[in-house]
Design a protein around this motif. Structure first.
Motif, PDB file in Angstrom:
ATOM      1  N   ASN A 704       0.850  -1.192   0.000  1.00 20.81           N
ATOM      2  CA  ASN A 704       0.000   0.000   0.000  1.00 20.81           C
ATOM      3  C   ASN A 704       0.882   1.235   0.000  1.00 20.81           C
ATOM      4  N   GLY A 705       0.265   2.395   0.021  1.00 21.10           N
ATOM      5  CA  GLY A 705       0.996   3.649  -0.052  1.00 21.10           C
ATOM      6  C   GLY A 705       1.858   3.899   1.164  1.00 21.10           C
ATOM      7  N   GLN A 706       1.357   3.558   2.342  1.00 20.88           N
ATOM      8  CA  GLN A 706       2.131   3.785   3.561  1.00 20.88           C
ATOM      9  C   GLN A 706       3.378   2.919   3.577  1.00 20.88           C
ATOM     10  N   MET A 726      -5.616   1.421  -2.964  1.00 20.25           N
ATOM     11  CA  MET A 726      -4.922   0.528  -2.031  1.00 20.25           C
ATOM     12  C   MET A 726      -5.427   0.789  -0.623  1.00 20.25           C
ATOM     13  N   PRO A 727      -5.363  -0.223   0.251  1.00 17.94           N
ATOM     14  CA  PRO A 727      -5.797  -0.019   1.641  1.00 17.94           C
ATOM     15  C   PRO A 727      -4.825   0.878   2.403  1.00 17.94           C
ATOM     16  N   GLU A 728      -5.288   1.431   3.503  1.00 20.24           N
ATOM     17  CA  GLU A 728      -4.530   2.287   4.420  1.00 20.24           C
ATOM     18  C   GLU A 728      -4.189   3.636   3.784  1.00 20.24           C
ATOM     19  N   MET A 729      -3.483   3.636   2.663  1.00 17.32           N
ATOM     20  CA  MET A 729      -3.158   4.883   1.970  1.00 17.32           C
ATOM     21  C   MET A 729      -3.172   4.626   0.463  1.00 17.32           C
ATOM     22  N   ASP A 730      -3.977   5.415  -0.281  1.00 16.48           N
ATOM     23  CA  ASP A 730      -4.057   5.181  -1.721  1.00 16.48           C
ATOM     24  C   ASP A 730      -2.901   5.861  -2.449  1.00 16.48           C
ATOM     25  N   GLY A 731      -2.849   5.651  -3.749  1.00 11.58           N
ATOM     26  CA  GLY A 731      -1.746   6.158  -4.547  1.00 11.58           C
ATOM     27  C   GLY A 731      -1.710   7.662  -4.654  1.00 11.58           C
ATOM     28  N   TYR A 732      -2.890   8.330  -4.667  1.00 12.47           N
ATOM     29  CA  TYR A 732      -2.918   9.789  -4.735  1.00 12.47           C
ATOM     30  C   TYR A 732      -2.241  10.409  -3.512  1.00 12.47           C
ATOM     31  N   GLU A 733      -2.631   9.924  -2.313  1.00 11.00           N
ATOM     32  CA  GLU A 733      -2.086  10.481  -1.081  1.00 11.00           C
ATOM     33  C   GLU A 733      -0.597  10.208  -0.967  1.00 11.00           C
ATOM     34  N   ALA A 734      -0.187   8.991  -1.328  1.00 15.95           N
ATOM     35  CA  ALA A 734       1.231   8.642  -1.239  1.00 15.95           C
ATOM     36  C   ALA A 734       2.065   9.505  -2.189  1.00 15.95           C
ATOM     37  N   THR A 735       1.553   9.737  -3.407  1.00 17.09           N
ATOM     38  CA  THR A 735       2.279  10.576  -4.367  1.00 17.09           C
ATOM     39  C   THR A 735       2.405  11.993  -3.857  1.00 17.09           C
ATOM     40  N   ALA A 736       1.322  12.539  -3.279  1.00 17.18           N
ATOM     41  CA  ALA A 736       1.340  13.903  -2.772  1.00 17.18           C
ATOM     42  C   ALA A 736       2.399  14.060  -1.666  1.00 17.18           C
ATOM     43  N   ILE A 737       2.513  13.051  -0.786  1.00 15.18           N
ATOM     44  CA  ILE A 737       3.485  13.120   0.300  1.00 15.18           C
ATOM     45  C   ILE A 737       4.903  13.052  -0.257  1.00 15.18           C
ATOM     46  N   ILE A 738       5.108  12.176  -1.249  1.00 17.64           N
ATOM     47  CA  ILE A 738       6.453  12.058  -1.848  1.00 17.64           C
ATOM     48  C   ILE A 738       6.863  13.382  -2.477  1.00 17.64           C
ATOM     49  N   ARG A 739       5.946  14.037  -3.196  1.00 20.48           N
ATOM     50  CA  ARG A 739       6.286  15.296  -3.848  1.00 20.48           C
ATOM     51  C   ARG A 739       6.534  16.409  -2.830  1.00 20.48           C
ATOM     52  N   ARG A 763      -6.353  10.056 -16.235  1.00 16.08           N
ATOM     53  CA  ARG A 763      -4.968  10.339 -16.609  1.00 16.08           C
ATOM     54  C   ARG A 763      -4.587  11.753 -16.155  1.00 16.08           C
ATOM     55  N   GLU A 764      -5.470  12.708 -16.444  1.00 16.33           N
ATOM     56  CA  GLU A 764      -5.173  14.095 -16.086  1.00 16.33           C
ATOM     57  C   GLU A 764      -5.024  14.260 -14.584  1.00 16.33           C
ATOM     58  N   LYS A 765      -5.882  13.561 -13.825  1.00 15.22           N
ATOM     59  CA  LYS A 765      -5.806  13.668 -12.370  1.00 15.22           C
ATOM     60  C   LYS A 765      -4.474  13.133 -11.847  1.00 15.22           C
ATOM     61  N   CYS A 766      -4.018  12.033 -12.445  1.00 10.80           N
ATOM     62  CA  CYS A 766      -2.733  11.467 -12.024  1.00 10.80           C
ATOM     63  C   CYS A 766      -1.586  12.434 -12.313  1.00 10.80           C
ATOM     64  N   ILE A 767      -1.596  13.016 -13.487  1.00  8.81           N
ATOM     65  CA  ILE A 767      -0.531  13.965 -13.845  1.00  8.81           C
ATOM     66  C   ILE A 767      -0.598  15.191 -12.950  1.00  8.81           C
ATOM     67  N   GLU A 768      -1.819  15.645 -12.660  1.00  9.93           N
ATOM     68  CA  GLU A 768      -1.987  16.841 -11.832  1.00  9.93           C
ATOM     69  C   GLU A 768      -1.479  16.616 -10.416  1.00  9.93           C
ATOM     70  N   ILE A 769      -1.626  15.396  -9.891  1.00 11.46           N
ATOM     71  CA  ILE A 769      -1.213  15.127  -8.511  1.00 11.46           C
ATOM     72  C   ILE A 769       0.308  15.030  -8.399  1.00 11.46           C
ATOM     73  N   GLY A 770       0.987  14.888  -9.582  1.00 14.95           N
ATOM     74  CA  GLY A 770       2.445  14.867  -9.544  1.00 14.95           C
ATOM     75  C   GLY A 770       3.076  13.643 -10.159  1.00 14.95           C
ATOM     76  N   MET A 771       2.273  12.766 -10.784  1.00 14.54           N
ATOM     77  CA  MET A 771       2.838  11.577 -11.411  1.00 14.54           C
ATOM     78  C   MET A 771       3.413  11.939 -12.781  1.00 14.54           C
ATOM     79  N   ASP A 772       4.346  11.086 -13.242  1.00 18.01           N
ATOM     80  CA  ASP A 772       5.042  11.367 -14.510  1.00 18.01           C
ATOM     81  C   ASP A 772       4.486  10.552 -15.668  1.00 18.01           C
ATOM     82  N   GLY A 773       3.774   9.502 -15.387  1.00 17.14           N
ATOM     83  CA  GLY A 773       3.248   8.645 -16.445  1.00 17.14           C
ATOM     84  C   GLY A 773       1.977   7.960 -15.997  1.00 17.14           C
TER      85      GLY A 773
END
Length: 805
Positions: A704-706, A726-739, A763-773
């Motif tokens: 999971n993200g955590q 994902m449980p506990e922490m999803d990919g959006y939240e984990a990406t935001a913390i990494i950035r 796709r746009e939401k993923c790119i906006e949150i800080g993902m590269d692909g």
């Protein structure tokens, strides 16, 4: 009997003779007798009174003449009112003239001439029907009048010039002749209006006939008799009475016109469907129409002369008091502007609030505001319709959101296991299998691929229906899209031993701006269908330039085959959703019947059209047009004339040649990449690990993200593959913390979304949150490796630029 007034008599002809008898004989005789009995010697004392009576009568005569001229009835010589006006002017001026001079012979002379000239003009009332008379008589009669004035003025200067009018207490022949001639003219006018009255029954005609008869009696009856001295008094009194009767005509006509105007205005107001009422500056109602009282339940009497604000506008819709000083209706009094409002209420007599739309407009008299007129209408139905529309819109939006959420959930829930099915069968196919097992695996792969096509079609169609599908407009190379489409179809073509070729005209631009994925989807669907329905022969794809448009180009695509073709009736429904050429098509060839419907709607989103030209048992041609913007060709870009790949300075040591070709790797890394895979699904973990390890990458899995964040604290990675759900922490939240953490350190780890979220905007939401692909599930191994290569190559270039600087 003339048809001028109709053929039906409204009154008895004998009523006409009552006028001269009563006004010309009976009243004078009775008046004279009464005067002798009350005032035996009148002659000596009547001179001052005589002058006053004549002056007042002259003024009334001029007022009468002005009325006829202003009313427009004296507009030409063919109307009786023209002659009435002329006669009254002459009589009025002469009467006033001799009323202000000294009494005596000249006084009597002016008196007789007033009667004479007035009678001549009044004679024109009935003579005017003959055109020669009316044309010539006007000048002659006015010449007599003007001559009378001039001669009268000379008589005042030279008293000896005054003709003898009274001799030994009685009138001379000249005086009698002038008065009798004038009287005959008055009686002629009396006959004319009396005749009109017999047919019209109009009060105006009756009074005018009486007026003329009185004037005629004053001139005739007393001149041919030797009545008492009181006749002098009656001679003048009758004329004043005659003027008074005529003045009554003015008052009666004015009142009638006023009443008629009021009735007309009220009829106009009542014919309006909107409520209309007027206010004075105090806010009191001056008038109201029937709709105004009907809408609010009041009677007209209850609404007039009361404060409308206190009656119908005293509260807001929520029941709070409405202060008069803030009322938009009264604002028209103060600023002189028109005010319109549709968010307020008027209060019904029974206490109900009625939603209204009203307009308050100031009433101007010159440059002064005297009040306001208010128009309003009951908009209860409109408000109910607006409320119903609002509720329906909210329900539709809620339904759209629910549908969109359902589609998103379905997409995720279906794509996640499909990724496992496709991935595991691909892994299984690379193991040692017996021929029979390999056949079974191939059948599973083929069935899974068909199922994925059906799922994609249904989801695409649902997104289009929910208006959630949008084009991703980016630069692309047209020939690459065509080549990829033909490459995908190559296996099927080889299996059926068909000829597959293509032709792109030389004038077709190489570099375009549009949605390459959707264009590829359309071409793939058309080519796949052509192959499916063609058993021998060929499939041909062509692209032509239709015409240039502003900042772009319109292209025409054609996919032609030599397959089974379609009948005319089948062509009419081929683009309908869930429809195919006939019922046997689905059984024989499979499919959902959505592909062509989706393609047509995608083409329409590209500002184009799609159509088919087919001959049964000979083949089909599917055409579509699409518009694209033009893009400048970049240096080193792949194209039809320059197909040399870009070379990099690093290499991958452990990737096989087959993998390199499949991955379209343009760079070779010096050492294997370390990849962090954040994925909670065990099967998807196995599929991704197998693909990545086969490519020579080192993979570390987090559930999971955590867990991914915790792993990043102790280990370094070149790429992160991040699932979203994902449980506990999803990919959006984990990406935001990494950035956020990288913003402090200045580092940047490429993150690729590896997710089953494949709806519009994901796709746009993923790119906006800080993902590269972004790689949607179920993913193709080639697409995954290509995405990894793209983000790592970008990271290498960024690192190299920073070192050079």
């Amino acid at each position: 009997m003339s048809n001028t007034y109709g053929n039906r008599l409204n009154k008895s002809p004998w009523s006409l003779f009552t006028l001269p008898v009563i006004f010309g004989v009976v009243l004078p005789v009775l008046g004279s007798a009464f005067s002798i009995w009350v005032i035996p010697d009148w002659r000596g004392d009547h001179i001052p009174f005589h002058a006053v009576v004549e002056g007042v009568g002259g003024c009334i005569a001029l007022i009468m003449a002005s009325f006829w001229m202003v009313s427009g009835k004296a507009g030409n010589t063919r109307t009786p009112f023209f002659w009435l006006a002329c006669g009254l002017i002459s009589m009025g001026l002469l009467d006033i003239f001799h009323a202000v001079v000294h009494p005596g012979q000249s006084f009597v002379w002016f008196h007789s001439m007033a009667h004479f000239t007035g009678g001549l003009f009044f004679a024109g009332v009935f003579l005017s029907r003959w055109a020669p008379f009316s044309e010539k008589a006007v000048v002659g009669m006015w010449a007599v009048f003007v001559g009378t004035l001039i001669y009268g003025g000379l008589c005042l200067l030279y008293p000896d010039w005054v003709p003898l009018m009274v001799e030994k207490g009685t009138f001379t022949g000249l005086a009698k002749g002038l008065n009798i001639v004038g009287g005959i003219g008055f009686f002629g006018a009396a006959w004319y209006f009396g005749r009109r009255y017999l047919h019209s029954a109009e009060k105006e005609d009756y009074l005018l006939s009486a007026h003329c008869a009185l004037l005629g009696s004053a001139g005739v009856l007393f001149e041919v008799s030797t009545l008492w001295d009181a006749a002098w008094w009656w001679w003048h009194a009758l004329r004043v009475v005659a003027y008074g009767v005529s003045f009554a005509v003015i008052l009666d006509k004015s009142q009638a016109k006023y009443d008629q105007l009021q009735q007309k205005n009220q009829s106009i107001l009542d014919s309006a469907g909107e409520g209309i009422y007027g206010l004075d500056l105090n806010g009191y109602t001056t008038f109201a129409n029937q709709a105004a009282v009907n809408i609010l339940g009041y009677t007209l009497e209850e609404m007039l002369n009361v404060s409308q604000h206190d009656l119908i506008h005293y509260h807001h819709a929520d029941g709070t008091p409405y202060v008069r000083e803030t009322c938009n209706i009264y604002a028209a009094f103060h600023d002189g502007k028109t005010h319109t409002e549709d968010k307020e209420v008027f209060w019904h007599k029974d206490g109900r609030a009625i939603p209204v739309e009203y307009t308050s407009k100031p009433i101007w008299e010159g440059d002064k505001i005297t009040g306001a007129v208010v128009t309003y209408k009951d908009i209860t139905e409109r408000k109910q319709a607006e409320e119903a529309l609002k509720i329906a819109k909210e329900e539709a939006e809620l339904s759209a959101r629910v549908k969109s959420q359902f589609l998103a959930n379905m997409s995720h829930e279906i794509r996640t296991p499909m990724n496992g099915v496709l991935g595991m069968t691909d892994i299984l196919s690379k193991t040692d299998l017996t021929p029979q097992q390999r056949k079974y695996v191939s059948m599973v792969q083929k069935s899974a691929g068909n199922l994925l096509t059906v799922i994609n079609d249904i989801l695409d169609f649902s997104k289009i229906e929910a208006h959630k599908l949008e084009l991703n407009v980016i630069p692309f190379t047209l020939r690459e899209i065509v080549s990829e489409t033909l490459e995908i179809a190559e296996v099927s073509v080889n299996e059926k031993k068909l000829l597959l070729d293509h032709c792109i005209d030389d004038n077709v631009p190489e570099n375009l701006i549009g949605d390459p994925d959707r264009l590829r989807q359309i071409l793939t669907n058309l080519v796949s269908n052509a192959i499916k329905f063609t058993h021998q022969g060929s499939v041909h794809l062509s692209v032509k330039q239709n015409n240039l448009i502003e900042n772009g180009v319109e292209l025409t695509f054609c996919v032609a085959d030599t397959g089974v073709g379609m009948k005319t009736e089948q062509q009419a429904q081929v683009f309908q959703p869930f429809s195919q050429a006939d019922n046997s098509t689905a059984r024989k060839y499979g499919g959902t019947g959505l592909g062509l419907s989706i393609c047509r709607q995608l083409v329409e989103m590209m500002n184009g059209t799609m159509w088919v030209d087919s001959t049964y048992q000979e083949g089909s041609k599917f055409f579509f047009t699409a518009r694209f913007a033009l893009a400048a060709k970049t240096k080193g870009e792949k194209g039809s004339q320059n197909n040399q790949p870009l070379q990099s300075t690093v290499s991958i040591s452990s990737v096989s040649k087959d993998t390199l070709e499949a991955n379209d790797v343009d760079a070779i890394h010096e050492k294997p990449l370390r990849i962090l895979l954040a994925e909670d699904n065990e099967i998807n973990q196995m599929v991704a690990e197998s693909i990545l390890q086969e490519a020579g990458y080192t993979v570390v899995v987090s559930q999971n993200g955590q867990e991914a964040l915790d792993t990043l604290k102790t280990e370094l990675f070149d790429v992160i593959l991040m699932d979203i759900h994902m449980p506990e922490m999803d990919g959006y939240e984990a990406t935001a913390i990494i950035r956020e953490q990288e913003a402090e350190t200045g580092e940047h780890i490429p993150i690729i979304a590896l997710t089953a979220n494949a709806m519009s905007g994901d796709r746009e939401k993923c790119i906006e949150i800080g993902m590269d692909g972004y790689v949607p599930k179920p993913f193709d191994p080639k697409a995954l490796l290509k995405a990894i290569n793209k983000v790592t190559q970008s990271a290498l270039n960024t690192f190299s630029s920073e070192n050079d600087s």
